[in-house]
Design a protein around this motif. Sequence first.
Motif, PDB file in Angstrom:
ATOM      1  N   GLN A  62      13.479 -53.182  -8.999  1.00 13.10           N
ATOM      2  CA  GLN A  62      12.745 -51.926  -8.828  1.00 13.10           C
ATOM      3  C   GLN A  62      13.656 -50.853  -8.245  1.00 13.10           C
ATOM      4  O   GLN A  62      13.634 -49.706  -8.692  1.00 13.10           O
ATOM      5  CB  GLN A  62      11.524 -52.133  -7.936  1.00 13.10           C
ATOM      6  CG  GLN A  62      10.658 -50.903  -7.817  1.00 13.10           C
ATOM      7  CD  GLN A  62       9.392 -51.163  -7.026  1.00 13.10           C
ATOM      8  OE1 GLN A  62       9.442 -51.743  -5.935  1.00 13.10           O
ATOM      9  NE2 GLN A  62       8.259 -50.755  -7.561  1.00 13.10           N
ATOM     10  N   SER A  63      14.463 -51.224  -7.275  1.00 11.27           N
ATOM     11  CA  SER A  63      15.406 -50.283  -6.687  1.00 11.27           C
ATOM     12  C   SER A  63      16.393 -49.776  -7.733  1.00 11.27           C
ATOM     13  O   SER A  63      16.686 -48.572  -7.809  1.00 11.27           O
ATOM     14  CB  SER A  63      16.152 -50.966  -5.532  1.00 11.27           C
ATOM     15  OG  SER A  63      17.088 -50.101  -4.972  1.00 11.27           O
ATOM     16  N   ASP A  64      16.892 -50.686  -8.571  1.00  8.39           N
ATOM     17  CA  ASP A  64      17.811 -50.288  -9.640  1.00  8.39           C
ATOM     18  C   ASP A  64      17.137 -49.329 -10.617  1.00  8.39           C
ATOM     19  O   ASP A  64      17.725 -48.326 -11.028  1.00  8.39           O
ATOM     20  CB  ASP A  64      18.322 -51.514 -10.398  1.00  8.39           C
ATOM     21  CG  ASP A  64      19.330 -52.341  -9.613  1.00  8.39           C
ATOM     22  OD1 ASP A  64      19.829 -51.864  -8.574  1.00  8.39           O
ATOM     23  OD2 ASP A  64      19.613 -53.471 -10.047  1.00  8.39           O
ATOM     24  N   LEU A  65      15.895 -49.626 -10.985  1.00  6.62           N
ATOM     25  CA  LEU A  65      15.175 -48.754 -11.922  1.00  6.62           C
ATOM     26  C   LEU A  65      14.920 -47.374 -11.325  1.00  6.62           C
ATOM     27  O   LEU A  65      15.056 -46.353 -12.020  1.00  6.62           O
ATOM     28  CB  LEU A  65      13.838 -49.371 -12.329  1.00  6.62           C
ATOM     29  CG  LEU A  65      13.840 -50.417 -13.426  1.00  6.62           C
ATOM     30  CD1 LEU A  65      12.410 -50.841 -13.741  1.00  6.62           C
ATOM     31  CD2 LEU A  65      14.537 -49.944 -14.673  1.00  6.62           C
ATOM     32  N   LEU A  66      14.538 -47.339 -10.047  1.00 10.22           N
ATOM     33  CA  LEU A  66      14.287 -46.042  -9.403  1.00 10.22           C
ATOM     34  C   LEU A  66      15.562 -45.208  -9.371  1.00 10.22           C
ATOM     35  O   LEU A  66      15.532 -44.000  -9.646  1.00 10.22           O
ATOM     36  CB  LEU A  66      13.716 -46.245  -8.001  1.00 10.22           C
ATOM     37  CG  LEU A  66      12.312 -46.831  -7.935  1.00 10.22           C
ATOM     38  CD1 LEU A  66      11.915 -47.113  -6.493  1.00 10.22           C
ATOM     39  CD2 LEU A  66      11.300 -45.930  -8.616  1.00 10.22           C
ATOM     40  N   GLY A  67      16.682 -45.838  -9.041  1.00 13.49           N
ATOM     41  CA  GLY A  67      17.956 -45.133  -9.049  1.00 13.49           C
ATOM     42  C   GLY A  67      18.348 -44.686 -10.441  1.00 13.49           C
ATOM     43  O   GLY A  67      18.837 -43.568 -10.647  1.00 13.49           O
ATOM     44  N   LEU A  68      18.132 -45.550 -11.414  1.00 12.45           N
ATOM     45  CA  LEU A  68      18.436 -45.214 -12.807  1.00 12.45           C
ATOM     46  C   LEU A  68      17.614 -44.019 -13.264  1.00 12.45           C
ATOM     47  O   LEU A  68      18.133 -43.093 -13.893  1.00 12.45           O
ATOM     48  CB  LEU A  68      18.147 -46.422 -13.706  1.00 12.45           C
ATOM     49  CG  LEU A  68      18.233 -46.165 -15.211  1.00 12.45           C
ATOM     50  CD1 LEU A  68      19.664 -45.839 -15.621  1.00 12.45           C
ATOM     51  CD2 LEU A  68      17.695 -47.368 -15.986  1.00 12.45           C
ATOM     52  N   ARG A  69      16.332 -44.029 -12.939  1.00 10.35           N
ATOM     53  CA  ARG A  69      15.453 -42.949 -13.384  1.00 10.35           C
ATOM     54  C   ARG A  69      15.871 -41.607 -12.776  1.00 10.35           C
ATOM     55  O   ARG A  69      15.830 -40.576 -13.442  1.00 10.35           O
ATOM     56  CB  ARG A  69      13.999 -43.287 -13.051  1.00 10.35           C
ATOM     57  CG  ARG A  69      13.499 -44.480 -13.867  1.00 10.35           C
ATOM     58  CD  ARG A  69      12.090 -44.789 -13.523  1.00 10.35           C
ATOM     59  NE  ARG A  69      11.270 -43.735 -14.100  1.00 10.35           N
ATOM     60  CZ  ARG A  69      10.210 -43.941 -14.842  1.00 10.35           C
ATOM     61  NH1 ARG A  69       9.808 -45.164 -15.092  1.00 10.35           N
ATOM     62  NH2 ARG A  69       9.516 -42.934 -15.326  1.00 10.35           N
ATOM     63  N   LEU A  70      16.305 -41.637 -11.538  1.00 14.25           N
ATOM     64  CA  LEU A  70      16.799 -40.413 -10.915  1.00 14.25           C
ATOM     65  C   LEU A  70      18.136 -40.002 -11.528  1.00 14.25           C
ATOM     66  O   LEU A  70      18.361 -38.828 -11.821  1.00 14.25           O
ATOM     67  CB  LEU A  70      16.929 -40.615  -9.405  1.00 14.25           C
ATOM     68  CG  LEU A  70      17.234 -39.392  -8.575  1.00 14.25           C
ATOM     69  CD1 LEU A  70      16.194 -38.296  -8.792  1.00 14.25           C
ATOM     70  CD2 LEU A  70      17.304 -39.755  -7.111  1.00 14.25           C
TER      71      LEU A  70
END
Length: 190
Positions: A159-167
């Motif tokens: 989830q942390s990786d996805l949130l960073g990716l989305r930003l």
Amino acid sequence: MPRKPSYDRDALISQARDIFWRHGWAGTSLKDLERELKLKPGSFYAAFGSKDALYALALERYAQDGVANMTALAEKLGPLGALKAQPSLVVAASELPTKACMLAKTYAELQAKNHDLAAQARSHMVRMKACFADLFRRAQKAGEIGPDHDPDRLAARYQSDLLGLRLSAERDDVNAVEIAADIASDLDRL
């Protein structure tokens, strides 16, 4: 006898979700919503009660759609396949109002103000993380992930990786496609 509303409430919630997702809570005024949703003030209040109530419905819709999309993807590709595909799908989705996560944007914007919507966004993020953990557990049960991994920890990291990716996908100085591929390939090493 009261008149039946001439609008589709469900469609208005989806439309409001996209407005809030793009502009945030503070960046969206009640007048903006009335104009974009084509509702008079009385109709707006009759349908939703307040801006915050509509925002809560929009957050709920966003979170429901996220879980439903991951569930459908897992049915099609299997649990690990869904987890691997999601990063690229997020980056490639051109129809989204913005690439950044609405839940994370809401939490970041409103948690310092101790706003109830921040707590709701956090709750939805916890639910999304549980969805990821379930997929990791299923992949582990299928033998696609080693038994020595903790699915809850994997879900939090994912989830942390996805949130960073989305930003990062919002930035023009970052190659989000490469980062999405890296996240997917990291899952192959589990």
